[in-house]
Design a protein around this motif. Structure first.
Motif, short mmCIF file in Angstrom:
data_model
loop_
_atom_site.label_atom_id
_atom_site.label_comp_id
_atom_site.label_asym_id
_atom_site.label_seq_id
_atom_site.Cartn_x
_atom_site.Cartn_y
_atom_site.Cartn_z
N ALA A 78 -51.79 -79.56 -26.86
CA ALA A 78 -51.39 -80.57 -25.88
C ALA A 78 -50.25 -81.43 -26.42
CB ALA A 78 -52.58 -81.44 -25.50
N THR A 79 -50.31 -81.76 -27.70
CA THR A 79 -49.24 -82.55 -28.33
C THR A 79 -47.94 -81.76 -28.37
OG1 THR A 79 -50.89 -83.70 -29.69
CG2 THR A 79 -48.59 -83.82 -30.40
N LYS A 80 -48.02 -80.46 -28.69
CA LYS A 80 -46.83 -79.61 -28.72
C LYS A 80 -46.20 -79.49 -27.33
CE LYS A 80 -48.13 -76.67 -32.65
NZ LYS A 80 -48.51 -75.27 -33.07
N ILE A 81 -47.04 -79.43 -26.30
CA ILE A 81 -46.55 -79.30 -24.92
C ILE A 81 -45.83 -80.57 -24.48
CG2 ILE A 81 -47.34 -79.16 -22.50
CD1 ILE A 81 -49.44 -77.13 -23.45
N GLY A 82 -46.25 -81.72 -25.04
CA GLY A 82 -45.56 -82.96 -24.69
C GLY A 82 -46.46 -84.10 -24.29
N PHE A 83 -47.72 -84.06 -24.71
CA PHE A 83 -48.64 -85.16 -24.43
C PHE A 83 -48.82 -86.04 -25.67
CE2 PHE A 83 -50.14 -82.24 -21.05
CZ PHE A 83 -50.12 -83.12 -19.99
N ASN A 122 -82.19 -81.46 -14.19
CA ASN A 122 -83.38 -82.00 -13.53
C ASN A 122 -83.79 -83.27 -14.28
OD1 ASN A 122 -85.87 -82.63 -12.48
ND2 ASN A 122 -86.73 -80.58 -12.70
N PRO A 123 -83.68 -84.45 -13.66
CA PRO A 123 -83.97 -85.69 -14.38
C PRO A 123 -85.42 -85.78 -14.85
CG PRO A 123 -83.64 -86.12 -12.03
CD PRO A 123 -83.23 -84.70 -12.28
N ASP A 124 -86.32 -85.04 -14.18
CA ASP A 124 -87.74 -85.06 -14.56
C ASP A 124 -88.16 -83.81 -15.32
OD1 ASP A 124 -88.46 -87.59 -13.36
OD2 ASP A 124 -88.22 -86.61 -11.42
N GLY A 125 -87.20 -82.99 -15.73
CA GLY A 125 -87.53 -81.74 -16.41
C GLY A 125 -87.77 -81.94 -17.90
N MET A 126 -88.29 -80.89 -18.55
CA MET A 126 -88.58 -80.93 -19.98
C MET A 126 -87.42 -80.38 -20.82
SD MET A 126 -92.48 -79.49 -19.66
CE MET A 126 -92.78 -79.40 -21.43
N LEU A 127 -86.40 -79.86 -20.17
CA LEU A 127 -85.25 -79.30 -20.88
C LEU A 127 -83.97 -79.95 -20.37
CD1 LEU A 127 -83.94 -77.17 -22.77
CD2 LEU A 127 -83.89 -75.62 -20.79
N LYS A 128 -83.16 -80.45 -21.29
CA LYS A 128 -81.87 -81.04 -20.93
C LYS A 128 -80.82 -80.60 -21.94
CE LYS A 128 -83.70 -85.20 -18.63
NZ LYS A 128 -85.10 -84.77 -18.62
N TYR A 129 -79.78 -79.94 -21.44
CA TYR A 129 -78.64 -79.60 -22.28
C TYR A 129 -77.71 -80.82 -22.32
CZ TYR A 129 -80.01 -74.68 -22.09
OH TYR A 129 -80.68 -73.49 -22.21
N VAL A 130 -77.43 -81.29 -23.52
CA VAL A 130 -76.53 -82.43 -23.67
C VAL A 130 -75.22 -81.97 -24.29
CG1 VAL A 130 -76.21 -84.70 -24.74
CG2 VAL A 130 -78.48 -84.01 -23.95
N TYR A 131 -74.13 -82.21 -23.57
CA TYR A 131 -72.80 -81.87 -24.06
C TYR A 131 -72.20 -83.08 -24.77
CZ TYR A 131 -73.06 -78.02 -20.68
OH TYR A 131 -73.44 -76.91 -19.96
N GLU A 132 -71.55 -82.83 -25.91
CA GLU A 132 -70.70 -83.85 -26.53
C GLU A 132 -69.33 -83.71 -25.89
OE1 GLU A 132 -71.10 -86.35 -28.84
OE2 GLU A 132 -73.24 -86.03 -28.56
N SER A 133 -69.13 -84.41 -24.80
CA SER A 133 -67.92 -84.24 -24.01
C SER A 133 -66.75 -85.04 -24.59
CB SER A 133 -68.17 -84.69 -22.56
OG SER A 133 -69.08 -83.82 -21.93
N ALA A 134 -65.58 -84.39 -24.58
CA ALA A 134 -64.37 -85.05 -25.05
C ALA A 134 -63.78 -85.88 -23.92
CB ALA A 134 -63.36 -84.00 -25.51
N PHE A 135 -63.56 -87.14 -24.21
CA PHE A 135 -62.98 -88.07 -23.22
C PHE A 135 -61.68 -88.61 -23.79
CE2 PHE A 135 -63.24 -92.53 -21.23
CZ PHE A 135 -62.56 -92.12 -20.09
N TRP A 136 -60.58 -88.36 -23.07
CA TRP A 136 -59.30 -88.86 -23.57
C TRP A 136 -58.38 -89.29 -22.44
CZ3 TRP A 136 -59.69 -83.31 -24.79
CH2 TRP A 136 -58.90 -82.49 -23.96
N THR A 137 -57.43 -90.12 -22.81
CA THR A 137 -56.31 -90.48 -21.96
C THR A 137 -55.04 -90.11 -22.71
OG1 THR A 137 -57.50 -92.32 -20.95
CG2 THR A 137 -55.11 -92.34 -20.76
N ALA A 138 -54.21 -89.28 -22.09
CA ALA A 138 -52.96 -88.84 -22.71
C ALA A 138 -51.80 -89.10 -21.74
CB ALA A 138 -53.02 -87.36 -23.07
N VAL A 139 -50.62 -89.32 -22.30
CA VAL A 139 -49.44 -89.64 -21.51
C VAL A 139 -48.39 -88.55 -21.70
CG1 VAL A 139 -47.54 -91.28 -21.16
CG2 VAL A 139 -49.86 -92.12 -21.64
N LYS A 140 -47.76 -88.16 -20.60
CA LYS A 140 -46.66 -87.20 -20.66
C LYS A 140 -45.42 -87.90 -21.20
CE LYS A 140 -43.73 -84.31 -17.67
NZ LYS A 140 -43.57 -83.74 -16.31
N LYS A 141 -44.97 -87.47 -22.36
CA LYS A 141 -43.81 -88.09 -22.98
C LYS A 141 -42.52 -87.63 -22.29
CE LYS A 141 -44.82 -86.55 -27.09
NZ LYS A 141 -44.74 -86.30 -28.54
N ASN A 142 -41.56 -88.48 -22.21
CA ASN A 142 -40.26 -88.12 -21.65
C ASN A 142 -39.50 -87.19 -22.60
OD1 ASN A 142 -40.55 -89.57 -19.29
ND2 ASN A 142 -39.77 -91.46 -20.21
#
Length: 376
Positions: A336-341, A356-376
């Motif tokens: 992403a940096t090489k492309i211009g972010f 299912n909020p009441d289920g016995m199994l929950k998959y938890v993702y470590e989600s990537a959260f970012w804000t990037a800017v398109k450089k001129n």
């Protein structure tokens, strides 16, 4: 006939086939789900009398599940009917003709695959995530940070002037995130490729008339990891809010089609968007490099890319032999940096997805959260 027009005809036939398959899957849901539940009934009847007496309410639960399936079918039937806007003919006619053709040919196989039915069940769960009170906890973790970031970036722009800010949400699903962004005063366009999602999002965004209009039972199809029968059989009401009453300055729309084809190849989208929001989307790519290039291309100078989600690559080990490029998070950021972010904010957010909020199994993702800017 030129090869170009032949390819266009083939594409149209292919799209028509997909539409028919999705319509048939919605129509066939009830029969398929009832048959699956009847299998449990047969297994119960095969038990010894001693074992039957140990679970005296089991048959009653199965009967209640049958009733829940019928209730689910009410809304799915309405979704199918409203899908006529995508078709040249009445959806019920398509289903009847397809089933009649099968019977004429002596084909006794179900008209839809197990994968097709799984997508219908997933659509019901998506309604929970996007349009129910029960899905609020997931939305708070994934959608709210995006809305908060947008409000922070444009804090100096009055609400009645935000309509000039154009935000694109590819992979919009049932449209709740796009709607919430529009509700915050921004002009927003959702893009979606799956006709299961498109049919359902059109229904909730255009055909529902009041809050809690429909009851659904999305967690009745599997009996694994269930804490309580009562919780499993409890109705979930949708929508929790009516998708209406947007500010007059807002332009809100949903566009059907593949992200690359719709936005990557049309000059009208080049440098046209102030913000691109990707939520649980970038890992749906066959080639994530191409996704990032298109996002960069369609953003205005100094445009903003907000992302949240994991890297569960959808086409990895595809049974159809489709190509797939899978990068680590570290590699994604380098490319992403090489492309211009230029990355301005980065963090990790633990999230679930249509759980299912009441289920016995929950998959938890470590989600990537970012804000990037398109450089001129």
């Amino acid at each position: 006939m030129t090869s170009h027009s032949h390819n266009e005809d083939t594409d149209m036939q292919s799209e028509e086939f997909i539409l028919m398959k999705v319509i048939t899957a919605f129509a066939y849901y009830g029969r398929h789900a009832l048959n699956h539940n009847h299998r449990r009934r047969r297994d119960y009847m095969a038990l010894s009398e001693h074992h039957k007496q140990l679970i005296p309410t089991y048959l009653n639960k199965l009967s209640r599940v049958d009733q829940c399936i019928e209730t689910n079918r009410i809304m799915l039937r309405e979704i199918m009917k409203s899908a006529s806007v995508f078709l040249d003919q009445d959806p019920t006619t398509i289903v009847k003709e397809g089933l009649s053709s099968m019977q004429t040919q002596g084909n006794k196989k179900p008209p839809v695959s197990a994968m097709d039915m799984d997508k219908v069940r997933s659509t019901l769960k998506q309604f929970v995530r996007d349009w129910s009170k029960e899905g609020e906890s997931e939305r708070k973790v994934t959608y709210d940070p995006i809305i908060h970031e947008l409000n922070e970036i444009y804090k100096d722009t009055p609400l009645d002037q935000r309509g000039g800010i154009r935000i694109l949400v590819p992979g919009a699903g049932l449209g709740r995130l796009a709607f919430d962004i529009a509700k915050s005063g921004f002009s927003c366009q959702g893009n979606e490729f799956s006709y299961y999602m498109l049919f359902a999002s059109h229904f909730v965004l255009n055909r529902m008339t009041k809050e809690n209009e429909y009851s659904i039972y999305p967690f009745i199809h599997s009996f694994s990891n269930i804490k309580s029968d009562e919780h499993q059989l409890a109705p979930i009401l949708i929508p929790d809010t009516l998708p209406a009453n947007l500010p007059a300055t807002v332009d809100f729309s949903m566009v059907a089609g593949d992200f690359i084809e719709v936005y990557g190849s049309q000059d009208i989208n080049k440098g046209a968007w102030d913000v691109v929001v990707t939520c649980f989307f970038i890992d749906t790519a066959k080639n994530i490099l191409e996704y990032m290039e298109v996002i960069h291309k369609i953003l205005k100078p100094n445009g903003i890319w907000i992302n949240i989600g994991p890297l569960l690559y959808h086409f990895e080990d595809s049974s159809n032999g489709e190509s797939s490029i899978e990068l680590s998070l570290e590699q994604v950021k380098i490319v992403a940096t090489k492309i211009g972010f230029e990355f301005k904010k980065e963090t990790m957010v633990p999230t679930t997805y249509t759980t299912n909020p009441d289920g016995m199994l929950k998959y938890v993702y470590e989600s990537a959260f970012w804000t990037a800017v398109k450089k001129n």
